[in-house]
Structures are given as structure tokens and as C-alpha cells.
Design a protein around this motif. Structure first.
Motif, mmCIF file in Angstrom:
data_model
loop_
_atom_site.group_PDB
_atom_site.id
_atom_site.type_symbol
_atom_site.label_atom_id
_atom_site.label_comp_id
_atom_site.label_asym_id
_atom_site.label_seq_id
_atom_site.Cartn_x
_atom_site.Cartn_y
_atom_site.Cartn_z
ATOM 1 N N MET A 1 0.745 -1.130 0.048
ATOM 2 C CA MET A 1 -0.100 0.046 -0.119
ATOM 3 C C MET A 1 0.758 1.259 0.058
ATOM 4 S SD MET A 1 -2.599 1.559 2.920
ATOM 5 C CE MET A 1 -2.884 -0.334 3.513
ATOM 6 N N GLU A 2 0.575 2.262 -0.754
ATOM 7 C CA GLU A 2 1.328 3.463 -0.811
ATOM 8 C C GLU A 2 0.238 4.587 -0.333
ATOM 9 O OE1 GLU A 2 2.629 4.471 -4.645
ATOM 10 O OE2 GLU A 2 4.014 2.749 -4.921
ATOM 11 N N LEU A 3 1.151 5.496 0.262
ATOM 12 C CA LEU A 3 0.465 6.593 0.966
ATOM 13 C C LEU A 3 0.023 7.782 -0.066
ATOM 14 C CD1 LEU A 3 -0.802 7.494 3.828
ATOM 15 C CD2 LEU A 3 1.261 8.661 4.246
ATOM 16 N N GLU A 4 -1.093 7.810 -0.592
ATOM 17 C CA GLU A 4 -1.434 9.002 -1.615
ATOM 18 C C GLU A 4 -1.579 10.190 -1.025
ATOM 19 O OE1 GLU A 4 -4.477 8.003 -4.058
ATOM 20 O OE2 GLU A 4 -3.956 5.833 -4.338
ATOM 21 N N ALA A 5 -1.225 11.182 -1.664
ATOM 22 C CA ALA A 5 -1.166 12.841 -1.427
ATOM 23 C C ALA A 5 -2.674 13.390 -1.687
ATOM 24 C CB ALA A 5 -0.056 13.560 -2.125
ATOM 25 N N THR A 6 -3.425 12.902 -0.759
ATOM 26 C CA THR A 6 -4.918 13.038 -0.902
ATOM 27 C C THR A 6 -5.386 14.526 -0.097
ATOM 28 O OG1 THR A 6 -5.351 10.655 -1.259
ATOM 29 C CG2 THR A 6 -7.340 12.096 -0.645
ATOM 30 N N VAL A 7 -6.200 15.366 -0.894
ATOM 31 C CA VAL A 7 -6.661 16.312 0.098
ATOM 32 C C VAL A 7 -7.732 15.746 0.909
ATOM 33 C CG1 VAL A 7 -8.398 18.538 -0.487
ATOM 34 C CG2 VAL A 7 -6.424 18.011 -1.871
ATOM 35 N N HIS B 1 8.370 11.684 -0.891
ATOM 36 C CA HIS B 1 8.825 11.034 -2.317
ATOM 37 C C HIS B 1 9.353 9.503 -1.527
ATOM 38 C CE1 HIS B 1 10.635 9.939 -5.929
ATOM 39 N NE2 HIS B 1 11.665 9.657 -5.465
ATOM 40 N N ALA B 2 10.089 9.495 -0.264
ATOM 41 C CA ALA B 2 10.566 8.400 0.141
ATOM 42 C C ALA B 2 9.533 7.456 0.847
ATOM 43 C CB ALA B 2 11.576 8.687 1.202
ATOM 44 N N GLY B 3 8.185 8.324 1.026
ATOM 45 C CA GLY B 3 7.253 7.299 1.655
ATOM 46 C C GLY B 3 7.358 7.286 3.266
ATOM 47 N N THR B 4 7.901 8.462 3.908
ATOM 48 C CA THR B 4 8.128 8.296 5.235
ATOM 49 C C THR B 4 7.096 9.254 5.988
ATOM 50 O OG1 THR B 4 9.997 9.704 5.111
ATOM 51 C CG2 THR B 4 10.349 7.496 5.378
ATOM 52 N N GLN B 5 7.021 10.369 5.002
ATOM 53 C CA GLN B 5 6.059 11.632 5.736
ATOM 54 C C GLN B 5 4.973 12.110 4.555
ATOM 55 O OE1 GLN B 5 8.273 14.418 7.438
ATOM 56 N NE2 GLN B 5 9.659 13.196 8.503
ATOM 57 N N LEU B 6 3.733 12.792 5.039
ATOM 58 C CA LEU B 6 3.068 13.213 4.293
ATOM 59 C C LEU B 6 2.300 14.614 4.691
ATOM 60 C CD1 LEU B 6 1.402 13.844 1.882
ATOM 61 C CD2 LEU B 6 -0.274 12.142 2.490
ATOM 62 N N ALA B 7 3.151 15.848 4.503
ATOM 63 C CA ALA B 7 2.949 17.085 5.099
ATOM 64 C C ALA B 7 1.893 17.768 4.438
ATOM 65 C CB ALA B 7 4.231 18.048 4.963
ATOM 66 N N THR C 1 -9.155 21.238 15.784
ATOM 67 C CA THR C 1 -9.955 20.006 15.888
ATOM 68 C C THR C 1 -10.382 19.139 14.847
ATOM 69 O OG1 THR C 1 -10.598 21.177 18.006
ATOM 70 C CG2 THR C 1 -11.947 19.033 17.443
ATOM 71 N N GLU C 2 -10.831 19.914 13.593
ATOM 72 C CA GLU C 2 -11.338 19.283 12.478
ATOM 73 C C GLU C 2 -10.078 18.503 11.724
ATOM 74 O OE1 GLU C 2 -15.058 19.726 9.542
ATOM 75 O OE2 GLU C 2 -13.573 21.294 9.140
ATOM 76 N N ALA C 3 -9.190 19.450 11.724
ATOM 77 C CA ALA C 3 -7.899 18.514 11.047
ATOM 78 C C ALA C 3 -7.574 17.735 11.678
ATOM 79 C CB ALA C 3 -6.809 19.901 11.064
ATOM 80 N N LYS C 4 -7.662 17.334 12.740
ATOM 81 C CA LYS C 4 -7.109 16.088 13.676
ATOM 82 C C LYS C 4 -8.218 14.944 13.436
ATOM 83 C CE LYS C 4 -3.033 17.014 15.528
ATOM 84 N NZ LYS C 4 -3.169 18.493 15.024
ATOM 85 N N LEU C 5 -9.359 15.455 13.238
ATOM 86 C CA LEU C 5 -10.653 14.446 12.766
ATOM 87 C C LEU C 5 -10.627 13.923 11.360
ATOM 88 C CD1 LEU C 5 -13.308 12.947 13.536
ATOM 89 C CD2 LEU C 5 -14.334 15.204 12.738
ATOM 90 N N LEU C 6 -10.238 14.984 10.641
ATOM 91 C CA LEU C 6 -9.813 14.235 9.289
ATOM 92 C C LEU C 6 -8.808 13.372 9.093
ATOM 93 C CD1 LEU C 6 -10.340 17.689 7.338
ATOM 94 C CD2 LEU C 6 -11.918 15.988 7.144
ATOM 95 N N MET C 7 -7.590 13.831 9.668
ATOM 96 C CA MET C 7 -6.469 12.838 9.490
ATOM 97 C C MET C 7 -6.639 11.589 10.460
ATOM 98 S SD MET C 7 -3.401 15.939 10.241
ATOM 99 C CE MET C 7 -2.120 14.843 9.639
ATOM 100 N N LEU C 8 -7.365 11.551 11.363
ATOM 101 C CA LEU C 8 -7.583 10.239 12.229
ATOM 102 C C LEU C 8 -8.421 9.314 11.409
ATOM 103 C CD1 LEU C 8 -7.491 11.640 15.706
ATOM 104 C CD2 LEU C 8 -5.983 10.002 14.905
ATOM 105 N N THR C 9 -9.434 10.175 10.702
ATOM 106 C CA THR C 9 -10.489 9.221 9.959
ATOM 107 C C THR C 9 -9.640 8.638 8.659
ATOM 108 O OG1 THR C 9 -12.237 10.812 10.563
ATOM 109 C CG2 THR C 9 -12.574 9.482 8.540
ATOM 110 N N HIS C 10 -8.935 9.434 8.093
ATOM 111 C CA HIS C 10 -8.164 8.801 7.020
ATOM 112 C C HIS C 10 -7.177 7.785 7.399
ATOM 113 C CE1 HIS C 10 -6.582 8.898 2.910
ATOM 114 N NE2 HIS C 10 -5.459 9.105 3.338
ATOM 115 N N ALA C 11 -6.582 7.858 8.454
ATOM 116 C CA ALA C 11 -5.490 7.024 9.024
ATOM 117 C C ALA C 11 -6.239 5.656 9.383
ATOM 118 C CB ALA C 11 -4.838 7.727 10.366
ATOM 119 N N PHE C 12 -7.209 5.660 9.970
ATOM 120 C CA PHE C 12 -8.064 4.544 10.526
ATOM 121 C C PHE C 12 -8.933 3.859 9.504
ATOM 122 C CE2 PHE C 12 -7.104 6.335 14.837
ATOM 123 C CZ PHE C 12 -6.174 5.228 15.345
#
Length: 199
Positions: free
Chosen positions: A1-7, A61-67, A112-123
Motif C-alpha cells: 500500500m502506498e500513501l497517496e497525497a490526498t486532499v 517521495h521517500a514514503g516516510t511523511q506526508l505534510a 480539531t477538525e484537521a485532526k478528525l480528518l487525519m485520524l479518520t483517513h488513518a483508521f
């Protein structure tokens, strides 16, 4: 699985994968409160933002982070930045960190909503088992904000990092697991719907 740069987008905030197009707005957000002067976190000086973005793109690009650039939908302005980091897809864990917001947006629904979006995407999209949060033990505001996310404090990493001023930092470690996520999601969703949700 690759981590896509998704909005990732909600009602208050949109998280856009960070590029050099965000440079000027990010500098403006950093100047709002002179965030680079905070001793308990790592925020680049505006003159260093180009290198900050270069490093973020290399890590993606290295697949270690997505800012991400954190966009306040009410104003269209860049409020700050956050990222997925320490990404370990085989073991289904990652860290959310390197988060900073201009003073205008601190303790608002934006974070708060940024963390909700990120956690939802992660899980729910990436299928993570574990999301970690690390912060300086001295950073009381950050530790309180992480606790409000529903994260569990797991301990202290002693003498974990050397800060820019030479301080040897002890790091507090928190986590939310996929087992914790349903309750944490319900709480975060309720808080985002409040008129001024604290981060």
C-alpha cells in the motif's frame, strides 16, 4: 500500500498536500505569533520555509511523511501545517505531528477538525492500527490538546531529542488505536460541531 497525497476536507478546514505554492501563506501563518520563537516545538523561521517544504517533499517521495498545508475555509488563508510522519505501512502505524497554527487559529475548530480528518483517513482509509503523537514534556498546551483528542499517555522518552537551543528534550508519547477510535471519533465530531471547539 502506498500513501497517496490526498486532499482532506471538512466544513472548517481543508488539508492540501504541501507544495511550494503554499510558501507565502505558510510564512504569513508562522509570523502570526512569531511561532519560530517557541522553545517547546519546532517551527521554521519564515526565511527557512522553502527548505522546510523541500524536506517535506523529499520525505513524501521517500514514503516516510506526508505534510499538509492547513487551510481555513472561512477565510481561504493558510493557518499552518501538519503531517503524517514515521509512516510504517507494513505494521500499520504512523505518527501525526509537526503541527503548528498561527495564533489566530489556535484553540479553534480548525485544528480539531484537521485532526478528525487525519485520524479518520488513518483508521478508515489506510487501515492503521495505531496513531502516535509525540510532544515535549514541557509543552503543556500541546499535551492538553492531544489528551482532548482521546489519546492515551503511554510514557516519557527521556533525553529523546536535542532542540535548536541545545535543550535535551524529554518526549511525552500518546496514542490512539483502532480500538479507541470509535469513541474518540464521536467525541471529536461533537466538538467540531460546537461554535468554538478547543484544539
Amino acid at each position: 500500500m502506498e500513501l497517496e497525497a490526498t486532499v482532506l476536507a471538512g466544513e472548517h478546514v481543508r488539508l492540501e498536500p504541501l507544495t511550494h505554492d503554499h510558501h507565502d501563506g505558510l510564512c504569513e501563518a508562522i509570523r502570526d505569533g512569531e511561532l519560530w520563537n517557541l522553545q517547546v516545538t519546532l517551527v521554521p523561521h519564515p526565511r527557512d520555509v522553502r527548505a522546510f517544504v523541500d524536506d517535506a517533499l523529499a520525505a513524501r517521495h521517500a514514503g516516510t511523511q506526508l505534510a499538509y498545508a492547513t487551510i481555513d475555509l472561512a477565510t481561504g488563508r493558510i493557518a499552518g501545517s501538519t503531517r503524517f510522519m514515521a509512516i510504517n505501512l507494513p505494521n500499520r502505524r504512523l505518527e501525526i505531528g509537526f503541527t503548528f497554527l498561527g495564533r489566530t487559529w489556535q484553540r479553534t475548530a480548525v485544528n480539531t477538525e484537521a485532526k478528525l480528518l487525519m485520524l479518520t483517513h488513518a483508521f478508515e482509509t489506510l487501515g492503521m492500527n495505531r496513531v502516535e503523537f509525540l510532544t515535549d514534556v514541557r509543552n503543556r498546551a500541546s499535551r492538553a490538546a492531544i489528551t482532548r483528542l482521546g489519546a492515551t499517555h503511554e510514557g516519557i522518552l527521556s533525553r529523546h531529542m536535542i532542540m535548536r537551543d541545545g535543550w535535551i528534550r524529554d518526549t511525552a508519547v500518546y496514542s490512539i488505536t483502532n480500538l479507541d477510535w470509535p469513541d474518540a471519533k464521536n467525541d471529536l465530531t461533537t466538538r467540531v460541531q460546537q461554535p468554538r471547539a478547543a484544539d
